[in-house]
Motif scaffolding. Structure first.
Motif, PDB file in Angstrom:
ATOM      1  N   ALA A  26      94.889  67.700 113.256  1.00  0.00           N
ATOM      2  CA  ALA A  26      96.073  66.837 113.318  1.00  0.00           C
ATOM      3  C   ALA A  26      96.597  66.499 111.933  1.00  0.00           C
ATOM      4  O   ALA A  26      97.801  66.305 111.744  1.00  0.00           O
ATOM      5  N   ASN A  27      95.697  66.436 110.934  1.00  0.00           N
ATOM      6  CA  ASN A  27      96.094  66.097 109.566  1.00  0.00           C
ATOM      7  C   ASN A  27      96.478  67.309 108.734  1.00  0.00           C
ATOM      8  O   ASN A  27      96.824  67.165 107.554  1.00  0.00           O
ATOM      9  N   HIS A  28      96.414  68.497 109.344  1.00  0.00           N
ATOM     10  CA  HIS A  28      96.748  69.728 108.618  1.00  0.00           C
ATOM     11  C   HIS A  28      98.238  69.725 108.255  1.00  0.00           C
ATOM     12  O   HIS A  28      99.085  69.440 109.101  1.00  0.00           O
ATOM     13  N   THR A  29      98.541  70.037 107.016  1.00  0.00           N
ATOM     14  CA  THR A  29      99.935  69.959 106.548  1.00  0.00           C
ATOM     15  C   THR A  29     100.713  71.254 106.737  1.00  0.00           C
ATOM     16  O   THR A  29     101.936  71.268 106.577  1.00  0.00           O
ATOM     17  N   GLN A  30     100.041  72.342 107.105  1.00  0.00           N
ATOM     18  CA  GLN A  30     100.701  73.649 107.169  1.00  0.00           C
ATOM     19  C   GLN A  30     101.087  74.055 108.597  1.00  0.00           C
ATOM     20  O   GLN A  30     101.687  75.104 108.783  1.00  0.00           O
ATOM     21  N   THR A  81      99.674  61.229 117.603  1.00  0.00           N
ATOM     22  CA  THR A  81     100.197  61.422 116.243  1.00  0.00           C
ATOM     23  C   THR A  81     100.828  62.801 116.090  1.00  0.00           C
ATOM     24  O   THR A  81     101.825  62.955 115.376  1.00  0.00           O
ATOM     25  N   VAL A  82     100.253  63.791 116.773  1.00  0.00           N
ATOM     26  CA  VAL A  82     100.818  65.144 116.722  1.00  0.00           C
ATOM     27  C   VAL A  82     102.158  65.182 117.450  1.00  0.00           C
ATOM     28  O   VAL A  82     103.116  65.804 116.985  1.00  0.00           O
ATOM     29  N   ILE A  83     102.228  64.509 118.599  1.00  0.00           N
ATOM     30  CA  ILE A  83     103.491  64.474 119.349  1.00  0.00           C
ATOM     31  C   ILE A  83     104.565  63.767 118.537  1.00  0.00           C
ATOM     32  O   ILE A  83     105.726  64.193 118.509  1.00  0.00           O
ATOM     33  N   GLU A  84     104.191  62.693 117.853  1.00  0.00           N
ATOM     34  CA  GLU A  84     105.154  61.981 117.008  1.00  0.00           C
ATOM     35  C   GLU A  84     105.653  62.885 115.885  1.00  0.00           C
ATOM     36  O   GLU A  84     106.834  62.863 115.525  1.00  0.00           O
ATOM     37  N   GLN A  85     104.750  63.694 115.350  1.00  0.00           N
ATOM     38  CA  GLN A  85     105.176  64.672 114.343  1.00  0.00           C
ATOM     39  C   GLN A  85     106.179  65.642 114.962  1.00  0.00           C
ATOM     40  O   GLN A  85     107.171  66.010 114.335  1.00  0.00           O
TER      41      GLN A  85
END
Length: 212
Positions: free
Chosen positions: A76-80, A134-138
């Protein structure tokens, strides 16, 4: 000579030995005596840490959920990766971890362990909901999704999928299970407000791998 070890070390040794026995010969065929002999401790020492073999399974199931949560947070914290790629990668990683602990997973689904199974499902919803939210919000920010309440939405989906596809609940024949997987993928796409077809191929592959 009696070897004295720190409580957390001894507890970890007992769990590791039990887990290895569960994986190699199965939960039902593993006895407390076998676990004790493998760790080379007195039976009284075992019962100091665990009341029963069932409590060992409980602890291993908890650890599996924590391991899955840890790896999911890393993804989930991966930036790529974008949000869809993260969701697919999280599901794939969960499948891998469950496969490595298949005997533990199978034992959770035994009729005698129904309460454990239900407790773990609740923990999955409460633990993975915030991570996936958090992923869905992204995805909302990237324009891939349009979800007003990410946490409530994903917890509803998680709870429904765990019950619908849980081992020993409905036991769908393969063709019926496949039909419900397809319906769930469409439901997820529509609920997330995703572009039609944007998640079908990737999610289909992951969810079908999970049912194998």
């Amino acid at each position: 000579m009696r070897v004295v070890k720190a409580p957390d070390v001894r507890r970890s040794e007992i769990l590791a030995a039990a887990n290895q026995l569960f994986q190699t010969q199965g939960y039902s065929r593993t006895s407390v005596d076998q676990i004790v002999n493998k760790v080379r401790i007195a039976k009284g020492t075992f019962y100091h840490y665990f009341k029963s073999k069932e409590q060992i399974l409980d602890a291993l199931a908890d650890q599996l959920v924590l391991d899955m949560a840890y790896h999911s947070e890393q993804i989930a914290n991966h930036t790529q990766l974008n949000a869809i790629e993260k969701i697919v990668t999280i599901i794939s990683e969960q499948n891998r971890l469950q496969s490595e602990q298949q005997n533990v997973v199978d034992s959770m689904h035994l009729p005698d362990n129904r309460q454990l199974h239900e407790r773990i499902n609740i923990k999955i919803v409460l633990t993975f909901g915030p991570i996936l939210a958090t992923v869905i919000e992204q995805g909302n920010q990237q324009g891939l999704f349009d979800v007003k309440d990410p946490l409530s939405t994903i917890q509803f989906i998680l709870a429904g999928s765990l019950f619908l596809f849980g081992e020993g609940v409905f036991n769908w024949p393969p063709e019926q299970a496949q039909a419900r997987i397809q319906s769930m993928i469409i439901l997820i796409e529509r609920t997330f407000g995703a572009q039609p077809g944007s998640m079908i191929i990737a999610l289909n592959q992951c969810l079908n791998e999970e049912k194998r």
